[in-house]
Structures are given as structure tokens and as C-alpha cells.
Design a protein around this motif. Sequence first.
Motif, PDB file in Angstrom:
ATOM      1  N   TRP A 174       0.723  -1.138  -0.145  1.00 11.57           N
ATOM      2  CA  TRP A 174      -0.364  -0.009  -0.255  1.00 11.57           C
ATOM      3  C   TRP A 174       1.128   0.999  -0.147  1.00 11.57           C
ATOM      4  N   SER A 175       1.989   1.389   0.828  1.00 10.52           N
ATOM      5  CA  SER A 175       2.926   2.454   1.012  1.00 10.52           C
ATOM      6  C   SER A 175       4.041   2.703  -0.673  1.00 10.52           C
ATOM      7  N   ALA A 176       4.151   1.744  -1.110  1.00 13.54           N
ATOM      8  CA  ALA A 176       4.914   1.625  -2.507  1.00 13.54           C
ATOM      9  C   ALA A 176       3.646   1.896  -3.878  1.00 13.54           C
ATOM     10  N   ASN A 177       2.865   1.512  -3.616  1.00 16.31           N
ATOM     11  CA  ASN A 177       1.726   1.767  -4.644  1.00 16.31           C
ATOM     12  C   ASN A 177       2.028   1.196  -5.735  1.00 16.31           C
ATOM     13  N   PRO A 178       2.911   0.295  -6.168  1.00 15.56           N
ATOM     14  CA  PRO A 178       2.947  -0.074  -7.489  1.00 15.56           C
ATOM     15  C   PRO A 178       1.911  -0.785  -8.461  1.00 15.56           C
ATOM     16  N   PRO A 179       1.638  -0.232  -9.619  1.00 15.46           N
ATOM     17  CA  PRO A 179       0.617  -0.376 -10.310  1.00 15.46           C
ATOM     18  C   PRO A 179       0.099  -1.956 -10.456  1.00 15.46           C
ATOM     19  N   GLU A 180       1.077  -3.533  -9.948  1.00 13.49           N
ATOM     20  CA  GLU A 180       1.126  -4.360 -10.712  1.00 13.49           C
ATOM     21  C   GLU A 180       0.314  -4.708  -9.440  1.00 13.49           C
ATOM     22  N   GLU A 181       0.793  -4.193  -8.070  1.00 12.32           N
ATOM     23  CA  GLU A 181       0.238  -5.165  -7.043  1.00 12.32           C
ATOM     24  C   GLU A 181      -1.174  -4.440  -6.609  1.00 12.32           C
ATOM     25  N   ILE A 182      -1.133  -3.405  -6.198  1.00  8.69           N
ATOM     26  CA  ILE A 182      -1.899  -2.258  -5.608  1.00  8.69           C
ATOM     27  C   ILE A 182      -3.741  -2.807  -6.232  1.00  8.69           C
ATOM     28  N   ARG A 187      -9.019  -4.107  -5.109  1.00 13.84           N
ATOM     29  CA  ARG A 187     -10.176  -5.146  -5.172  1.00 13.84           C
ATOM     30  C   ARG A 187     -10.778  -5.727  -3.581  1.00 13.84           C
ATOM     31  N   ARG A 188     -10.234  -6.140  -2.520  1.00 16.14           N
ATOM     32  CA  ARG A 188     -10.956  -6.261  -1.288  1.00 16.14           C
ATOM     33  C   ARG A 188     -11.421  -4.828  -1.258  1.00 16.14           C
ATOM     34  N   PHE A 189     -10.819  -3.396  -1.018  1.00 21.88           N
ATOM     35  CA  PHE A 189     -11.861  -2.842  -0.251  1.00 21.88           C
ATOM     36  C   PHE A 189     -12.983  -2.333  -1.071  1.00 21.88           C
ATOM     37  N   GLY A 190     -13.093  -2.801  -2.505  1.00 23.49           N
ATOM     38  CA  GLY A 190     -14.349  -2.618  -2.457  1.00 23.49           C
ATOM     39  C   GLY A 190     -15.340  -3.521  -3.505  1.00 23.49           C
ATOM     40  N   ASN A 191     -16.383  -2.467  -3.784  1.00 25.25           N
ATOM     41  CA  ASN A 191     -17.194  -3.985  -4.450  1.00 25.25           C
ATOM     42  C   ASN A 191     -18.267  -4.728  -4.238  1.00 25.25           C
ATOM     43  N   GLY A 192     -18.593  -4.540  -2.664  1.00 26.34           N
ATOM     44  CA  GLY A 192     -18.606  -5.673  -1.930  1.00 26.34           C
ATOM     45  C   GLY A 192     -17.811  -5.919  -1.029  1.00 26.34           C
ATOM     46  N   TRP A 193     -16.950  -6.306  -1.004  1.00 26.24           N
ATOM     47  CA  TRP A 193     -15.726  -6.962  -0.252  1.00 26.24           C
ATOM     48  C   TRP A 193     -14.968  -6.576   0.639  1.00 26.24           C
ATOM     49  N   GLN A 194     -15.452  -5.163   0.908  1.00 22.15           N
ATOM     50  CA  GLN A 194     -15.086  -4.433   2.293  1.00 22.15           C
ATOM     51  C   GLN A 194     -15.687  -5.063   3.414  1.00 22.15           C
ATOM     52  N   SER A 195     -17.013  -5.654   3.346  1.00 24.42           N
ATOM     53  CA  SER A 195     -17.531  -6.074   4.077  1.00 24.42           C
ATOM     54  C   SER A 195     -16.722  -7.109   4.769  1.00 24.42           C
ATOM     55  N   VAL A 196     -16.435  -8.575   4.135  1.00 23.38           N
ATOM     56  CA  VAL A 196     -15.574  -9.572   4.363  1.00 23.38           C
ATOM     57  C   VAL A 196     -14.849  -9.102   5.001  1.00 23.38           C
ATOM     58  N   THR A 197     -13.896  -8.345   4.456  1.00 25.38           N
ATOM     59  CA  THR A 197     -12.563  -7.500   4.599  1.00 25.38           C
ATOM     60  C   THR A 197     -12.563  -7.524   5.882  1.00 25.38           C
ATOM     61  N   LEU A 198     -13.592  -6.308   6.123  1.00 23.91           N
ATOM     62  CA  LEU A 198     -13.475  -6.117   7.634  1.00 23.91           C
ATOM     63  C   LEU A 198     -14.006  -6.642   8.770  1.00 23.91           C
ATOM     64  N   VAL A 199     -14.483  -8.137   8.438  1.00 18.28           N
ATOM     65  CA  VAL A 199     -14.659  -9.333   9.185  1.00 18.28           C
ATOM     66  C   VAL A 199     -13.565 -10.208   9.274  1.00 18.28           C
ATOM     67  N   ILE A 200     -12.949 -10.069   8.324  1.00 16.05           N
ATOM     68  CA  ILE A 200     -12.244 -11.428   8.453  1.00 16.05           C
ATOM     69  C   ILE A 200     -10.795 -10.810   9.839  1.00 16.05           C
ATOM     70  N   VAL A 201     -10.470  -8.922   9.974  1.00 16.67           N
ATOM     71  CA  VAL A 201     -10.166  -8.105  10.354  1.00 16.67           C
ATOM     72  C   VAL A 201     -10.531  -8.271  11.713  1.00 16.67           C
ATOM     73  N   ALA A 202     -11.789  -8.524  11.556  1.00 19.03           N
ATOM     74  CA  ALA A 202     -11.949  -8.381  13.338  1.00 19.03           C
ATOM     75  C   ALA A 202     -11.640  -9.589  14.257  1.00 19.03           C
ATOM     76  N   GLY A 203     -12.991 -11.409  13.240  1.00 14.32           N
ATOM     77  CA  GLY A 203     -12.893 -12.020  13.699  1.00 14.32           C
ATOM     78  C   GLY A 203     -11.475 -12.578  13.731  1.00 14.32           C
ATOM     79  N   HIS A 204     -10.489 -12.878  12.647  1.00  9.96           N
ATOM     80  CA  HIS A 204      -9.673 -13.440  12.238  1.00  9.96           C
ATOM     81  C   HIS A 204      -8.275 -13.178  12.825  1.00  9.96           C
ATOM     82  N   PHE A 205      -8.421 -11.678  13.341  1.00 10.15           N
ATOM     83  CA  PHE A 205      -7.003 -11.276  14.993  1.00 10.15           C
ATOM     84  C   PHE A 205      -7.913 -10.474  15.959  1.00 10.15           C
TER      85      PHE A 205
END
Length: 237
Positions: A174-182, A187-205
Amino acid sequence: LLFIPIILGIHDLYEWSHTEVVATDPILRHKAPYLNQTGFIIRAIVYFVIWSTMAAVLARWSAQQDTEEFPLDRFNKVSGPGVLVLGLTVTFASVDWVMSLDPHWFSTLFGLWFLVGMALTALAFSIVVASLLHNNSHMVKALSTDRFHDYGTLLYAFIMLWAYLSYSQFLIIWSANPPEEIPYYLRRFGNGWQSVTLVIVAGHFVLPWLLLLFRSTKRITRRLVAVASFMLVMRFL
């Protein structure tokens, strides 16, 4: 057997399996000597042969150990080198099966992150199985409260290590922001997947980390099993 659908659906899953796509993409052409159908299937067979052989040998010796005198150094001779072999093969398998779903993306942390996730799943599963065996008269001494406390401590450690590697990978990319990696994270912070990402952060850790801070969670079997079962659900998610 569960890998057969992946082989049959290789063209639906993997962009690099289409020759016409590879021909027009310089990055995929560069990776083609490794990312190709023949190599993909051959490597998968090699992985399964190695893992199955080690598992079969250790399982057979373990059964013998329950009924007769058995030299423990035999386990060391297989398990010591076996850990190194497992680490290498799992790293390659994670690249083949998961990372190559997005063939432009790569992370040198991914193999270790994947391996730690596997260890976390295995440990959580072992805790559930140990609890089922706890009431067996032959296992009472082996599966003591102290043993479950050790299991809980290991589970806590692997949860922290998984979170550390996850955040390290995210922060660097995220800090380097390379176009091939970011795009992997976009994709995981938008299009409906952000809720899954937040659940994993809260529930997996966050939640299991807080629960396992308490000594009672690790020493009261039913509480530890509840956390381990919850972790299996989070691993599936």
C-alpha cells in the motif's frame, strides 16, 4: 480428489491458461515457462506425492508406537527434513494455486503467510479433535489441562503471526503503491468485498486475540474449543 475440479476448470480459474491472452501480455509471456498447464499439473502431482508419502509414513509409525516399542529418532529423521520440504512445497503450491489467480500480482511474503495459515488451521482442528478424545480413558493423562493451555498459547501465537504477516504485506504494498500489486487490495476494499475484509480483520485477529489473552480461555477446555471452532470458520471465510 478435490483437486480434480481445479484441473477440469483451469481455463475458468486461471488467466494464464489461455494462450491467446498470454500472447498479448508481456508479463504473462515472461512467466509462461513456469505458469503453464503442463507444469501446473506436474507440480501438483509432485506436491501430493511428497505430502501423502510423509503423512503415510508418520501415521503408520504413530500407530506402531501405540502398540509396541518404537525408536523416536525415526520420527525426527522424517519430520526434521520434512518441515523444510513442506515449507518449500507449500510455498510453490500457494503461488501455483492461489497467487496465480491474479497472475500480474506477486508478494514474496505470500508463501510464508499461506504456510502460517495452514499451521493455524491444523492447530485449531487439533484442539477440537483433542477435546473429543479428552474423555477417553487412555488419553486423560496425555490431554491434561496444562496441555490444552499449551495448545491455546500456540494458537494465540499463530494468530498474532498470521496478523503480523498480513499487515506487513499490506503495508509494504500500500505504501509503495506499485501498479502491478495494489489492485490486489483495491479489489478487496470495494465492490462489496470490504465487509468481508472487515469481518476477517475482526474475526480472524481482534476477537480471538482478545479472548486468548485470558488464562481461563486457555485452561477451560470448552472455551478454548469454542475459540478454535470459531477460528476454523474464519479460516474457511
